[in-house]
Structures are given as structure tokens and as C-alpha cells.
Design an enzyme around this catalytic site. Structure first.
Site, PDB file in Angstrom:
ATOM      1  N   TYR A  51      33.842  51.791  42.128  1.00 10.27           N
ATOM      2  CA  TYR A  51      34.768  52.932  42.096  1.00 10.27           C
ATOM      3  C   TYR A  51      34.661  53.749  43.386  1.00 10.27           C
ATOM      4  CZ  TYR A  51      34.850  52.184  36.984  1.00 10.27           C
ATOM      5  OH  TYR A  51      34.953  51.666  35.718  1.00 10.27           O
ATOM      6  N   HIS A 109      28.806  44.772  35.730  1.00 15.82           N
ATOM      7  CA  HIS A 109      30.206  45.148  35.536  1.00 15.82           C
ATOM      8  C   HIS A 109      31.033  44.030  34.901  1.00 15.82           C
ATOM      9  CE1 HIS A 109      33.316  48.134  37.411  1.00 15.82           C
ATOM     10  NE2 HIS A 109      33.636  47.800  36.179  1.00 15.82           N
TER      11      HIS A 109
END
Length: 279
Positions: A51, A109
Site C-alpha cells: 500500500y 498477503h
């Protein structure tokens, strides 16, 4: 302050029944939105290395006025850093980016099964936990076969599995498998990334009956499934609205109607963890 129930995870960590997503909350504006979220009552902040906002999250933590010990912070290991040594270094970089001494949660992730290094990645998270970098370790988007392999090859169980979950993709089988293993299910894109689900007539009808917004109905549905949603919003009004979930309850009929909206191909971007590779 809104009362928020909690869950106790398999490793003893106690977590709130709702978190705050920070995807695309970057830079000064992102930092302000995160500080505002903490002021509005959120205590679990979800970030990721990819991010590129771990710095904004860390700065928000320092500015928010709430003690670090009262906050829970998540970040995630990207697919391109699954090799063991690179993964350990990435955890260190995540800490330095945020200027934190530890993360409460660090997650793999995506499994990236074609590259097939997620066992190495998991071993790095285990090592990071031993070194005190991370308090609890978990995964995102892991299917039952990925979870089984982690446990069989390392003996260490994830405490949570963050998966795509919204009314158009309710993940009944995956949720049941997580529960069987004692793994908490956390919901990403809980409102379907503001897709058509927010205007679904079934949900709108239930919202009118409860005098709530469609967003509140959807988030309450997650809560009653026993999952932890992590909605994201930079709007103060919506941040508060998304926390106001614990003063009403959906009936079993309401739940069945929403459950019936799920679609076999309901993934928003066709990101099937059996094939999808994230880097």
C-alpha cells in the site's frame, strides 16, 4: 465512544470486532484520515507493504494521542519478497517505514502458489515473531490447501486469514474451514469496493426496515457471520456510521436473504488465490 465487542484469537490476542482499512490512504491526506479514524473509535488499523502507506500509518499513530499499546496495527508481506531472507528484511523495512518497534499483526498477503515460496515466507514470519518484530502472524487469501500445507510443514497455525468477503461472495466454505482450524476470518472489501452491492434492492429493503444505511446492514452482516470487516473511508461521517453496528441485530431471515445474494464467480477482480500471483 462506541462499544465494540472483541474476539480472543488462538494465540490469546484480543481484537475488536471491526477494523479500519487504509488502502489508498497515503501521504498527508491519508495520515489525516487515519488520525480521524482513531479519534472516531477505531483501534485496529490495516496496512500493507504494497500500500506504500506504512509511513502514513506510523505518523498517524504518533499524532493521534492514543497510546500505542491501545492500538493494533497490521501490515503484510508482498509476493515478490517471499524468499526467507528477503521476507525477514521486508518485515524490518516495514517497521522502519512506520517507525514502530513491533507490528501487532504481520500477514502473508497472497500465497502466490505458482511461485510457490509461501512456506519460506511463513517461516520468515515465524522468525519475525520470535525476534519480537511481530506479536501475531497470519495470512491473507489462503485456501484450505494452503492452510493445510503451512500447518503440516511448519506446525504453526495462522491466527487469522483475511479474505475477500462481501454479500456477492460470502465464502461459506472458506469461513467454515477457517473456523474449524480456530482461525479468525477477516473481511477485505467488505462492502464490495462500493460496487453494485451498495445499491442492491434486497439490502436496501432491509436497511429501510432497520432505519440504517446499506453500509451498516452489510457490515452488521459480517459481524453476525463472526467475521471482522475492515471498511475504509476518509469521510468522518462514514467512519462514524461504519462503527454504529452494535445497537441493532439482523434477523435470521435478514441474514438468509443476504447470504442468498452470493455468486459463484463473485470475486470483484477475479483474484482467485489458486492461480493469482501478487508481486
Amino acid at each position: 465512544m462506541t462499544f465494540i465487542p472483541t474476539y480472543t484469537l488462538a494465540d490469546g490476542m484480543v481484537v475488536p470486532a471491526i477494523g479500519f482499512g487504509t488502502y489508498k490512504l497515503n501521504g498527508m491526506e491519508g495520515k489525516k484520515a487515519i488520525v480521524q479514524a482513531v479519534h472516531n473509535g477505531y483501534r485496529w488499523l490495516d496496512s500493507a507493504f504494497n500500500y506504500e502507506n506504512e509511513g502514513a500509518v506510523g505518523q498517524a499513530i504518533r499524532e493521534c494521542g492514543v497510546p500505542r499499546s491501545e492500538l493494533q496495527i497490521t501490515s503484510k508481506l508482498p509476493g515478490r519478497r517471499h524468499r526467507y531472507q528477503e521476507a525477514v528484511q521486508t518485515i524490518q523495512e516495514s517497521l522502519w517505514r512506520a517507525q514502530l518497534e513491533y507490528y501487532d499483526f504481520y500477514l502473508v498477503h497472497w500465497p502466490n502458489p505458482i511461485t510457490d515460496l509461501y512456506i519460506e515466507a511463513w517461516q520468515a514470519l515465524i522468525e519475525g515473531q520470535k525476534r519480537g518484530y511481530i506479536r501475531s502472524i497470519g495470512v491473507c487469501n489462503f485456501l484450505p490447501e494452503h492452510l493445510d500445507r503451512l500447518i503440516n510443514e511448519t506446525g504453526v497455525m495462522p491466527v487469522l486469514n483475511q479474505i475477500e468477503l462481501h454479500p456477492y461472495f460470502s465464502q461459506k466454505e472458506q469461513r467454515a474451514y477457517n473456523k474449524k482450524l480456530g482461525i479468525l476470518t477477516q473481511s477485505w472489501s467488505p462492502m464490495g469496493r462500493a460496487s453494485k452491492v451498495l445499491n442492491d434492492l434486497v439490502i436496501e429493503t432491509i436497511a429501510v426496515a432497520h432505519q440504517k444505511t446499506t453500509s451498516q446492514i452489510i457490515l452488521r452482516w459480517h459481524v453476525q457471520l463472526g467475521c471482522v470487516p475492515i471498511p475504509k473511508s476518509a469521510s468522518e461521517t462514514r467512519q462514524r456510521e461504519n462503527l454504529s453496528l452494535f445497537d441493532f441485530e439482523l434477523s435470521s431471515t435478514d441474514m438468509e436473504k443476504i447470504n442468498a445474494l452470493t455468486k459463484e464467480n463473485g470475486r470483484l477482480k477475479n483474484q482467485n488465490p489458486a492461480q493469482y500471483e501478487e508481486f
